[in-house]
Design an enzyme around this catalytic site. Structure first.
Site, mmCIF file in Angstrom:
data_model
loop_
_atom_site.group_PDB
_atom_site.id
_atom_site.type_symbol
_atom_site.label_atom_id
_atom_site.label_comp_id
_atom_site.label_asym_id
_atom_site.label_seq_id
_atom_site.Cartn_x
_atom_site.Cartn_y
_atom_site.Cartn_z
ATOM 1 N N HIS A 67 24.623 -18.569 -2.305
ATOM 2 C CA HIS A 67 25.292 -19.314 -1.224
ATOM 3 C C HIS A 67 25.266 -18.515 0.070
ATOM 4 O O HIS A 67 25.401 -19.064 1.156
ATOM 5 C CB HIS A 67 26.736 -19.673 -1.599
ATOM 6 C CG HIS A 67 27.682 -18.517 -1.559
ATOM 7 N ND1 HIS A 67 27.670 -17.516 -2.496
ATOM 8 C CD2 HIS A 67 28.654 -18.181 -0.678
ATOM 9 C CE1 HIS A 67 28.596 -16.622 -2.188
ATOM 10 N NE2 HIS A 67 29.211 -17.005 -1.096
ATOM 11 N N LYS A 96 34.070 -11.121 -5.368
ATOM 12 C CA LYS A 96 34.534 -9.943 -4.620
ATOM 13 C C LYS A 96 34.104 -10.039 -3.149
ATOM 14 O O LYS A 96 34.895 -9.830 -2.239
ATOM 15 C CB LYS A 96 33.884 -8.715 -5.272
ATOM 16 C CG LYS A 96 34.471 -7.400 -4.931
ATOM 17 C CD LYS A 96 33.757 -6.296 -5.709
ATOM 18 C CE LYS A 96 33.949 -6.434 -7.208
ATOM 19 N NZ LYS A 96 33.391 -5.287 -7.954
ATOM 20 N N ASP A 101 35.378 -11.005 2.433
ATOM 21 C CA ASP A 101 34.658 -11.665 3.518
ATOM 22 C C ASP A 101 33.465 -10.848 3.999
ATOM 23 O O ASP A 101 33.359 -10.531 5.186
ATOM 24 C CB ASP A 101 35.637 -11.956 4.676
ATOM 25 C CG ASP A 101 35.053 -12.945 5.662
ATOM 26 O OD1 ASP A 101 34.112 -13.663 5.283
ATOM 27 O OD2 ASP A 101 35.523 -12.991 6.820
ATOM 28 N N LYS A 108 23.805 -8.113 -9.675
ATOM 29 C CA LYS A 108 24.026 -6.854 -10.399
ATOM 30 C C LYS A 108 22.751 -6.485 -11.132
ATOM 31 O O LYS A 108 21.977 -7.368 -11.515
ATOM 32 C CB LYS A 108 25.167 -7.001 -11.418
ATOM 33 C CG LYS A 108 25.830 -5.691 -11.757
ATOM 34 C CD LYS A 108 26.785 -5.292 -10.667
ATOM 35 C CE LYS A 108 27.469 -3.975 -10.944
ATOM 36 N NZ LYS A 108 28.541 -3.752 -9.966
#
Ligand code: NAD
Length: 473
Positions: A67, A96, A101, A108
Site C-alpha cells: 500500500h 508498525k 507514520d 521481512k
C-alpha cells in the site's frame, strides 16, 4: 505449524490480533482481506560452499503490503527461521510503519542459519548470495524494498548488502538507500544502532508519565525507581536497559538464553554488557548473582518486564506467574495469544511491539531520507542556527544588562545529526502513543487493551491508503 508454546503459529497469532481489531471497524471484508494478506512471499534455496561440502541455504523475503512503497523490514539470521515466522514479522512491520507514520509497506527477510556457528567469511558469502537472490527477483532497491538489521544481523551485514547491491547497480545514484542500519561510513545515520532501545525508552517514559494510567495499574507515575527486568542483552535489550537506567529505572535482572543475572539494587548495564563481550556470557558478572534456570528471571517481582529476545517467550506456562505490572514488548511477538488473554485478565498492561519497538524503523526512515537527499542532517543549518542563537543571546544581554550564564550558553549549539535524529525519534514515539490511548479510552468495550487499539489505528491508516488509490470504497 503451531509453535511449541501456542496452538497458533506466529502468523496466526498476528492474524488473531488483526481480526480482533478489524471487527471493531466498519470496513468491507474485501478491504480487510487485502490488508491482512501477505502480498508477495519469496522462498529461496541457494548453494554455499562450506569446507569441501555444498550446503543448501533456506531463506525468505516477504513483502506483506504494497500500500506504500518501498517495503521495509529487517533481515533475521537464525536457525529457527521459517516462512510462517517471516510472514508474521513482515505483517507486524506494515502495522508498525502505519503507527509511527513512516511511508513504507511492511516486509521481512530471514536466512535459516546460526550466525554463531558461521565464520565471518561464510557469513559474508551467505549475505552477498542472499542479496544477489533478492536482486534477481527485484526484491531489493531504494524504491522497492529496503532491508535493515534484525535478530542476528547488524551494520556489518548491512554494509555487505549495500556493496553487493551497488555492484549490480552501478550508476544508480540512490543505491545507498537500498538498505538501512549501515555503518556511518557507508551512508548510515547517527543513532540507528541504538534507535529501537532508545525509542522503547522514550515510549515507556511517556506512558509512565500519565498519572491516571499508572494509578490504574497500581504504579506511581515516572520511570525513576521502577524495577525492570530485561530478557535478551542484544541490540534492543542492551540499549533499552541502558537508556531506562539513565532515566533512573533499576535493572534488577537480565535474562539471556543460557542464564540470568540478578541484583535487587540494580545491575550496572554497561558492566554486564562489557562482561558479556569479554567472556561470551552474562553469567558471573561482578555485582550480580546468577539465577538457575533460563527463564526464572521473567517471573521475578518487578514493575516492568521488557522481553527483547524472540517471539513466544511469554506463553501460557509462565504468564500466570509474571509479576510485572507492565510488559513492554521490545521483541516482536514475545507474547503468545494464550498468554495475552491471561495477562489481560490479570490487569497487566501490555505495551505492544508494533508501537514500542518502532524506533528502529523510524530512524531507518531518517537514514533512507538522508541517503535519498545525499546530505547529512544538520549540515546546511547548524552554523546558521548557531549564529542566530548567538544574536538572540547578545540581544538579551544588551536589553537586560546581564550576562547569560555559562550553562545557558549551551543554547548556542546548532543541532548535529544525532540531535536531529534523537529529537525526531522522541517526537515520533511520544506523538504516536496518543492515538492508541485515544482508541482505548473512547471504545473501552470494543477496544479493551493497547494491542487491539494499536492494530485498530494501524488498520484504519492502511485502509485510508488503499481507499485513496480508488481500489476500495
Ligand atoms: P540481537 O541478535 O541483537 O539480540 C537478541 C539477544 O537475545 C541475544 O543476545 C540472544 O542471545 C538473546 N536471546 C536469544 N534467545 C533468548 C532466550 N530464550 N532468553 C533470553 N535471551 C535470549 O537481536 P535484536 O536485534 O536485539 O532483536 C531482538 C528482538 O527485537 C527480535 O524480536 C527482533 O525482531 C526485535 N526487533 C529488533 C529491532 C532492531 O532494530 N534490531 C527492531 C525492532 C524489533
Amino acid at each position: 505449524m503451531a509453535t511449541q508454546r501456542s496452538k497458533y503459529t506466529f502468523f496466526e497469532n498476528v492474524e488473531l490480533n488483526f481480526d480482533r481489531a478489524a471487527s471493531t471497524l466498519p470496513l468491507s471484508k474485501g478491504l480487510l482481506d487485502q490488508i491482512k494478506a501477505c502480498n508477495s512471499v519469496y522462498q529461496m534455496r541457494f548453494p554455499i560452499r562450506v569446507g569441501n561440502d555444498i550446503e543448501v541455504i533456506e531463506a525468505y523475503r516477504v513483502q506483506h503490503s504494497h500500500h506504500r512503497v518501498p517495503c521495509k523490514g529487517g533481515i533475521r539470521f537464525s536457525s529457527y527461521v521459517n516462512q510462517d515466522e517471516v510472514m508474521a514479522l513482515a505483517a507486524l512491520m506494515t502495522y508498525k510503519c502505519a503507527i509511527v507514520d513512516v511511508p513504507f509497506g511492511g516486509a521481512k527477510g530471514g536466512v535459516k542459519i546460526s550466525p554463531s556457528k558461521c565464520s565471518t567469511d561464510l557469513l559474508e558469502r551467505i549475505t552477498r548470495r542472499y542479496t544477489t537472490e533478492l536482486i534477481k527477483k527485484n526484491f531489493i532497491g531504494p524504491a522497492i524494498d529496503v532491508p535493515a538489521p534484525d535478530y542476528g544481523t547488524g551494520e556489518r551485514e548491512m554494509a555487505w548488502i549495500l556493496d553487493t547491491y551497488a555492484t549490480f547497480n552501478a550508476g544508480e545514484i540512490d543505491a545507498y538507500g537500498c538498505v538501512t542500519g549501515k555503518p556511518i561510513s557507508s551512508g548510515g545515520v547517527n543513532g540507528r544502532t541504538e534507535a529501537t532501545g532508545r525509542g522503547l525508552c522514550y515510549g515507556l517514559k511517556e506512558i509512565c508519565s500519565i498519572a491516571e494510567d499508572m494509578n490504574a495499574i497500581g504504579l506511581t507515575p515516572g520511570l525513576a525507581g521502577k524495577r525492570v527486568i530485561v530478557q535478551g542483552l542484544g541490540n534492543v535489550g542492551y540499549h533499552a536497559a541502558k537508556f531506562l537506567q539513565e532515566e533512573g529505572a533499576i535493572i534488577i535482572a537480565i535474562a539471556e538464553y543460557n542464564g540470568s543475572i540478578y541484583n535487587k539494587d540494580g545491575i550496572d548495564v554497561e558492566a554486564a554488557y562489557q562482561h558479556r563481550k569479554a567472556t561470551g556470557e552474562i553469567l558471573n558478572c561482578p555485582g550480580a548473582e546468577n539465577l538457575d534456570a533460563r527463564n526464572d528471571a521473567l517471573t521475578l517481582d518487578c514493575d516492568i518486564l521488557v522481553p527483547a529476545a524472540l517471539e513466544s517467550q511469554i506463553h501460557e506456562g509462565n504468564a500466570p506467574h509474571i509479576k510485572a505490572k507492565i510488559v513492554a514488548e521490545g521483541a516482536n511477538g514475545p507474547v503468545t495469544a494464550e498468554a495475552e488473554d491471561i495477562l489481560n485478565e490479570r490487569g497487566i498492561m501490555i505495551v505492544p511491539d508494533i508501537y514500542l519497538n518502532a524506533g528502529g524503523v523510524t530512524v531507518s526512515y531518517f537514514e533512507w531520507l538522508k541517503n535519498l537527499s545525499h546530505v547529512n542532517f544538520g549540515r546546511m543549518d547548524k552554523r546558521f542556527n548557531q549564529g542566530a542563537f548567538s544574536n538572540i543571546i547578545r540581544t538579551i544581554e544588551s536589553m537586560t544588562g546581564r550576562n547569560v550564564q555559562a550553562e545557558q550558553r549551551a543554547l548556542l549549539k546548532g543541532a548535529d545529526e544525532i540531535d536531529i535524529v534523537n529529537s525526531g525519534l522522541e517526537e515520533t514515539m511520544i506523538s504516536s502513543y496518543y492515538p492508541l490511548r485515544e482508541a482505548l479510552k473512547q471504545n473501552p468495550k470494543d477496544v479493551p487493551n493497547l494491542r487491539t487499539a494499536a492494530f485498530r489505528v494501524a488498520i484504519e491508516r492502511v485502509a485510508v491508503a488503499y481507499q485513496s488509490m480508488g481500489i476500495f470504497p
